[in-house]
Design an enzyme around this catalytic site. Sequence first.
Site, short mmCIF file in Angstrom:
data_model
loop_
_atom_site.label_atom_id
_atom_site.label_comp_id
_atom_site.label_asym_id
_atom_site.label_seq_id
_atom_site.Cartn_x
_atom_site.Cartn_y
_atom_site.Cartn_z
N PHE A 11 0.67 -1.39 0.27
CA PHE A 11 0.08 0.07 -0.05
C PHE A 11 0.88 1.39 -0.09
O PHE A 11 0.73 2.18 -1.06
CB PHE A 11 -1.04 0.04 1.23
CG PHE A 11 -1.76 1.06 1.22
CD1 PHE A 11 -2.65 1.51 0.27
CD2 PHE A 11 -1.78 1.73 2.42
CE1 PHE A 11 -3.53 2.56 0.21
CE2 PHE A 11 -2.60 3.03 2.49
CZ PHE A 11 -3.43 3.35 1.51
N ALA A 43 11.32 -4.88 -4.70
CA ALA A 43 12.25 -5.23 -3.37
C ALA A 43 11.91 -6.58 -2.67
O ALA A 43 13.20 -7.05 -2.02
CB ALA A 43 11.98 -3.87 -2.58
N GLU A 99 -6.82 -2.63 3.91
CA GLU A 99 -7.68 -3.89 3.85
C GLU A 99 -8.83 -4.01 4.77
O GLU A 99 -8.85 -3.43 5.87
CB GLU A 99 -6.69 -5.05 3.92
CG GLU A 99 -5.92 -5.10 5.21
CD GLU A 99 -6.53 -5.93 6.35
OE1 GLU A 99 -7.68 -6.78 6.04
OE2 GLU A 99 -6.28 -6.01 7.34
#
Length: 344
Positions: A11, A43, A99
């Site tokens: 996010f 990453a 979420e």
Amino acid sequence: MVLLHADADSFFASVVLRRRPDLVPVPVAVSAHVFVASPNYPARARGVRGGMLVHEALRICPELVVIDVPRTEVEEASDALFDIFHQSAHTVEPGSMEEGFLDPGTSDVGAAVELARTIRRRAMVELGLPVSVGIGRTKLMAKLASRAAKPDGLYVIDAQREAELRSSLPVGDVWGIGAHTKERLRLIGVHRLHDLDRISPDELKRVCGTTMSSRLQRIREGTDEATLHPVEGRTSLSSEGSITGFARPDWTPTELVAACTLRVCRRAERAGLAAAGLSLTVKSEAVGPVIVLKHQAPDPTSDLNYWAAVSRDLLTQQTLPRVVGVRVTLTGLVPPNRIPPTLF
């Protein structure tokens, strides 16, 4: 019955990358204080994980681009994302700022899939955020489905797959089981859910406590939680930050409190809400619980100047240990038309 679990992918990093498309293919991590808050998928592929120290992340991935959390942008994106959730679903139970569980108001899987596609499309078109959605019969199954959907996908756990998971799922993959409980279960030979069948209820309760043992048994039986607990309107809003960031000057506690108060008041104003109280949570270097300071207003108000003065006064009303972070929370939020009239 079916439930959705919608989860914005990476996010914090996704919010940043909306204005930095040049960084999409390279390893990027958004940091909070000295920790990695959110790495993007390139990453992660190089071993960077959320919660890792920034200097450790840079050691294992020297090409990592580290960006300090853009708090204002992240909080506004979260608000907008939940607006989409609430506009799309019958009921929403927030899990975190990116979420939540959604009740589509139907037991038809096809209709739930269409709703999930609508949510994902709106989040990308309107907010530029990839959202993965999982569909399952219970909260656990919906959350497992959203994990399987990542990155940026949609996954349904049907009856056959659910039966398989209730037998073969590693206990460490059960939502809410931490490393300590996982290790205690390992010591009695419980590695997957089907291993619970040879453990007596009393032994399971001894190992992981009454609440967790009961939950594990319900998961194995397929009677685990499928009821959502919605927040009927926002009753509080928070904004937080750290004194130290990555590659930016440190803020003073006064500057940080002022910035957090400004952000949260602007969010309340946009939502058309007035606050009855404010709490200031102070995190310090000292070992021990955080310090929480509170103020109750005579009447609910959305006046930034009022709350800025309140938060500033709370910060200075007592001697505090060295501050490393703060959270400013507006409480008792109500629409202005519900503010009771002043009695004389």
